[in-house]
Design a protein around this motif. Structure first.
Motif, PDB file in Angstrom:
ATOM      1  N   ALA A   1      -5.832  -3.870   2.336  1.00  0.00           N
ATOM      2  CA  ALA A   1      -6.231  -4.435   1.047  1.00  0.00           C
ATOM      3  C   ALA A   1      -7.738  -4.637   0.981  1.00  0.00           C
ATOM      4  CB  ALA A   1      -5.513  -5.757   0.810  1.00  0.00           C
TER       5      ALA A   1
ATOM      6  N   THR B   1       0.851  -1.193   0.000  1.00  0.00           N
ATOM      7  CA  THR B   1       0.000   0.000   0.000  1.00  0.00           C
ATOM      8  C   THR B   1       0.878   1.232   0.000  1.00  0.00           C
ATOM      9  OG1 THR B   1      -0.097  -0.286   2.378  1.00  0.00           O
ATOM     10  CG2 THR B   1      -2.004  -1.019   1.119  1.00  0.00           C
TER      11      THR B   1
ATOM     12  N   ILE C   1      -1.426  -1.470  -4.520  1.00  0.00           N
ATOM     13  CA  ILE C   1      -2.863  -1.694  -4.732  1.00  0.00           C
ATOM     14  C   ILE C   1      -3.656  -0.393  -4.792  1.00  0.00           C
ATOM     15  CG2 ILE C   1      -2.892  -4.021  -3.767  1.00  0.00           C
ATOM     16  CD1 ILE C   1      -4.124  -2.738  -1.213  1.00  0.00           C
ATOM     17  N   TYR C   2      -3.074   0.689  -4.291  1.00  0.00           N
ATOM     18  CA  TYR C   2      -3.764   1.975  -4.440  1.00  0.00           C
ATOM     19  C   TYR C   2      -3.868   2.340  -5.916  1.00  0.00           C
ATOM     20  CZ  TYR C   2      -3.345   2.822   0.600  1.00  0.00           C
ATOM     21  OH  TYR C   2      -3.449   2.730   1.945  1.00  0.00           O
TER      22      TYR C   2
ATOM     23  N   PRO D   1      -6.146  -1.196  -7.925  1.00  0.00           N
ATOM     24  CA  PRO D   1      -7.083  -1.897  -7.027  1.00  0.00           C
ATOM     25  C   PRO D   1      -7.716  -3.136  -7.673  1.00  0.00           C
ATOM     26  CG  PRO D   1      -8.003   0.201  -7.787  1.00  0.00           C
ATOM     27  CD  PRO D   1      -6.584   0.165  -8.242  1.00  0.00           C
TER      28      PRO D   1
ATOM     29  N   VAL E   1      -6.586  -6.576  -6.477  1.00  0.00           N
ATOM     30  CA  VAL E   1      -6.920  -7.028  -5.127  1.00  0.00           C
ATOM     31  C   VAL E   1      -7.966  -8.130  -5.186  1.00  0.00           C
ATOM     32  CG1 VAL E   1      -7.782  -6.284  -2.911  1.00  0.00           C
ATOM     33  CG2 VAL E   1      -6.360  -4.766  -4.238  1.00  0.00           C
TER      34      VAL E   1
ATOM     35  N   HIS F   1     -12.976  -0.053  -3.932  1.00  0.00           N
ATOM     36  CA  HIS F   1     -12.955  -0.160  -5.384  1.00  0.00           C
ATOM     37  C   HIS F   1     -14.307  -0.643  -5.900  1.00  0.00           C
ATOM     38  CE1 HIS F   1     -11.389  -0.669  -9.353  1.00  0.00           C
ATOM     39  NE2 HIS F   1     -11.676  -1.963  -9.364  1.00  0.00           N
TER      40      HIS F   1
ATOM     41  N   VAL G   1      -9.280  -1.349   0.333  1.00  0.00           N
ATOM     42  CA  VAL G   1      -9.100  -0.976  -1.082  1.00  0.00           C
ATOM     43  C   VAL G   1     -10.079  -1.763  -1.946  1.00  0.00           C
ATOM     44  CG1 VAL G   1      -7.510  -1.141  -3.032  1.00  0.00           C
ATOM     45  CG2 VAL G   1      -6.701  -0.292  -0.819  1.00  0.00           C
ATOM     46  N   ARG G   2     -10.200  -3.029  -1.594  1.00  0.00           N
ATOM     47  CA  ARG G   2     -11.067  -3.922  -2.346  1.00  0.00           C
ATOM     48  C   ARG G   2     -12.519  -3.452  -2.266  1.00  0.00           C
ATOM     49  NH1 ARG G   2      -9.996 -10.295  -1.709  1.00  0.00           N
ATOM     50  NH2 ARG G   2     -11.702 -11.045  -3.020  1.00  0.00           N
TER      51      ARG G   2
END
Lengths: 117, 575
Positions: B112, A24, A56-57, A60, A63, B119, B115-116
């Motif tokens: 994560a 991240t 992952i920013y 995304p 992920v 998103h 973020v997941r």
């Protein structure tokens, strides 16, 4: 932030390590994880690994497809079996075991020790 | 700020009523319960209804089931997840956490996952989120303290993004959720439960807490059916039904007359009680038949006979209910009372009524439900049912079977105080036969007849007859017929007697008239004779005076007596 180390082409060599590290951004934990895996690879897998670091920013979409839940996560895609190593990879013994570089310690497959947050 | 708390309607039947509008908008709600109690379904319905009915797309993070599994599970409820996903109204993300493939090698966080989720939310502009079940993380990851602080952060994050979330959790031994999620989610907690009593399963839902809002406090039964979850907000808190002044015909003209000529009040609840075979169902059939003939929808809940059986039996008294079924006006719902729990029955009844929207409902017999629960339960269910029907302004005919052993005017479940009108059907035994009697025990707000009527089942329906009240007491059936025949002959005799008397009188009058005529004739003759005599006498007097004058002339008398025409008193009158 996508970096590739060593040769970029994915050879079908079953012995060659294909590693992806999901981080991240540039948090200290991310930086530590990158440093740790580099050190392990250079020490134990010189010239037989490909390491991809994925922020992952910025990506995304990975992920979900890669089933990433925690960060940092290192995915060993080759050699099989696929395995995920989570955490900042500071426990070198576990990293080596997880990557099947050294045999797994006989006692436990999954460590019971708890890490401080 | 109970009034101002923004709510997010779930669209789940009944849940929005209990929560007075829905779940707290922009906050997470914990839904917890044991295995198989419907947590996931509730969450999915929340998402699907949001996407389809409220224009709020949703994201499901599923930690247990894959997207395919979820889709096939909820397909049975009529939800087409694939279609919703295609139209960007829904994202289903299966979060796979296989412990055997994971090695923990140091510090980590759940960024994560954020973020997941973020998103997925951004990709469709989601307003609703389902986390099912986030506790799976505890099984997959070892570091509980990290997990706890990250979950705390996750729920805060959801709030910051103004996402209305449903978070499911497995029920723990002594806590609401196994990992104490209720510590983090304090806005709204819903507990699902299922209980088996006497082999009958009842699902229940309870809103344990709802910060900043009033809500229904009780355990509410719910049902998972082919079109989703139905929760039953069973006990209304107030008695504020509207009272309708309209009347509806009972279907039996004579009975209408007993109810002041107009029948039942619309929206009232009428109890028909009686022992076995007194014609309760027949009476309801009349009511239904009349209602359908007016074009009103009816629902017939039968707990004893099947629909076909009722239709056939009613045909024998000349009522064809089959044609109303065909026209879609009459809906039968026949089910064994023991097939499921009492509350499920009530939920079903609710659902069917919501669907069909009838104006008339028949429950035949309500005592059948006794087999599905205890007496106090049945009573409370009936109270709820009557409440519900009144709220909907539905006229309800509820029959109840009284056993001969107990007093007639006491229904087995003592629901008389709940109903507005009460018809009692009873056997009247006399003269070696058993006949049916009907009377109105009570009818709130109606000037009703206090008479017992004999109740006849004929091939053209129910007929009400006046019973015979004579010297020998109350007579029904053939006794009444006998007495009526006797009465009829007595009347004929009396009529004949009168005629005779009149004849006699006539003759007497004629005789008298004749006599009068004869007498009058006599009188007239007498009168004539008398007149003649008088005239003769008068002539005599005149003659006599003239004679006397002549004599005097002849004697040259100097004085001529004054002329007396009438009876000169010279010699005194002869008469």
């Amino acid at each position: 932030m996508k970096r590739a180390n060593s040769t970029g082409n994915k050879s079908p060599d079953p012995e060659r390590y294909l590693l992806r590290l999901f981080v991240t951004g540039t948090t200290p934990r991310s930086a530590r994880a990158i440093r740790n895996i580099r050190a392990v690879c250079e020490d134990h897998l010189p010239d037989r690994y490909d390491l991809e670091v994925i922020d992952i920013y910025q990506h995304p979409e990975y992920v979900r497809t890669e089933q990433i839940i925690v960060t940092p996560t290192l995915v060993k895609q080759n050699p099989l079996p696929v395995r995920k190593l989570i955490g900042d990879l500071s426990d070198t013994a576990r990293v080596l075991a997880g990557l099947d570089i050294v045999p797994r310690p006989l006692s436990t497959g999954t460590p019971e020790t708890k890490h401080a947050a | 700020m109970p009034a101002g708390l923004p709510k997010c309607a779930t669209g789940i039947h009944g849940l929005d009523e209990i929560t007075l509008g829905g779940l707290p908008r922009g906050r997470p709600t914990l839904v917890c319960g044991g295995a198989g109690c419907g947590k996931t379904l509730l969450g999915m319905e929340f998402l699907v209804r949001g996407a389809t009915q409220f224009g709020e797309p949703g994201v499901c993070l599923s930690f247990e089931e894959t997207a395919e599994e979820l889709a096939s599970n909820v397909a049975s409820l009529g939800f087409d997840l694939a279609d919703l996903i295609k139209h960007k109204k829904l994202v289903v993300d299966h979060v796979l956490l296989d412990r055997s493939l994971i090695e923990e090698t140091g510090e980590y966080d759940l960024e994560a996952l954020f973020v997941r989720l973020g998103h997925a939310v951004d990709s469709i502009g989601a307003k609703r989120v389902l986390l099912d079940s986030v506790e799976a993380l505890f099984a997959g990851l070892n570091n509980e303290s990290v997990l706890r602080s990250e979950l705390r952060r996750l729920f805060r994050w959801l709030k910051e993004r103004n996402l209305t979330a449903v978070v499911t959790g497995e029920r723990g031994q002594s806590t609401l959720s196994r990992h104490g999620l209720e510590e983090y989610i304090s806005d709204c907690v819903i507990l699902l439960d299922h209980q088996v009593t006497e082999t009958v399963l009842t699902r229940r839902l309870r809103v344990v807490k709802y910060r900043g809002s009033t809500h229904g406090m009780n355990e509410y039964p719910f049902l998972i059916e082919h079109d989703g979850i139905s929760v039953l907000p069973v006990t209304s808190m107030y008695l504020n039904h509207l009272a309708c002044n309209d009347r509806v015909s009972t279907g039996v003209p004579a009975l209408d007359t007993m109810f002041g000529g107009e029948g039942y009040f619309r929206g009232s609840s009428i109890l028909v009680s009686g022992t076995a075979g007194t014609g309760k169902t027949s009476l309801t059939a009349h009511f239904v038949d009349a209602a359908c003939a007016r074009g009103e929808k009816c629902v017939f809940f039968s707990f004893e006979e099947s629909a076909d059986q009722i239709v056939r039996n009613m045909r024998s008294i000349g009522i064809d209910l089959g044609r109303w079924v065909e026209k879609g006006l009459l809906h039968f719902h026949a089910v064994r009372p023991t097939s499921f729990g009492l509350e499920m029955h009530l939920v079903k009844i609710h659902k069917i009524i919501e669907q069909v929207k009838p104006r008339i409902v028949v429950v035949d017999p309500v005592t059948g439900l006794l087999h599905a629960g205890t007496e106090s339960e049945t009573r409370s269910i009936l109270l709820r049912l009557v409440d519900f029907l009144k709220e909907k302004q539905i006229t309800a005919l509820i029959t109840t079977l009284t056993s001969g052993a107990i007093a007639m005017e006491q229904t087995e479940i003592d629901i008389s105080s709940l109903v507005d009108a009460w018809l009692l059907l009873r056997d009247i035994e006399s003269g070696g036969e058993r006949n049916r009697g009907l009377y109105i025990l009570k009818a709130r707000g109606v000037a009703h007849s206090n008479q017992i009527r004999e109740f006849l089942l004929t091939d053209h329906g129910v007929e009400l007859r006046e019973v015979y009240l004579g010297e020998t007491g109350l007579l029904t059936g053939s006794g009444r017929v006998n007495q009526e025949a006797k009465d009829a002959s007595a009347v004929i005799l009396a009529l004949q007697e009168i005629e005779k008397k009149q004849h006699l009188l006539q003759r007497k009058r004629m005789m008298l008239d004749a006599q009068i005529a004869a007498l009058q004739l006599d009188l007239e003759t007498d009168e004539q004779e008398s007149q003649q005599l008088i005239a003769q006498e008068k002539l005599k007097i005149v003659k006599w005076e003239r004679d006397r004058g002549d004599m005097a002339k002849s004697r040259f008398a100097d004085k001529i007596p004054a002329q007396h025409v009438k009876g000169a008193p010279v010699r005194g009158g002869r008469r």
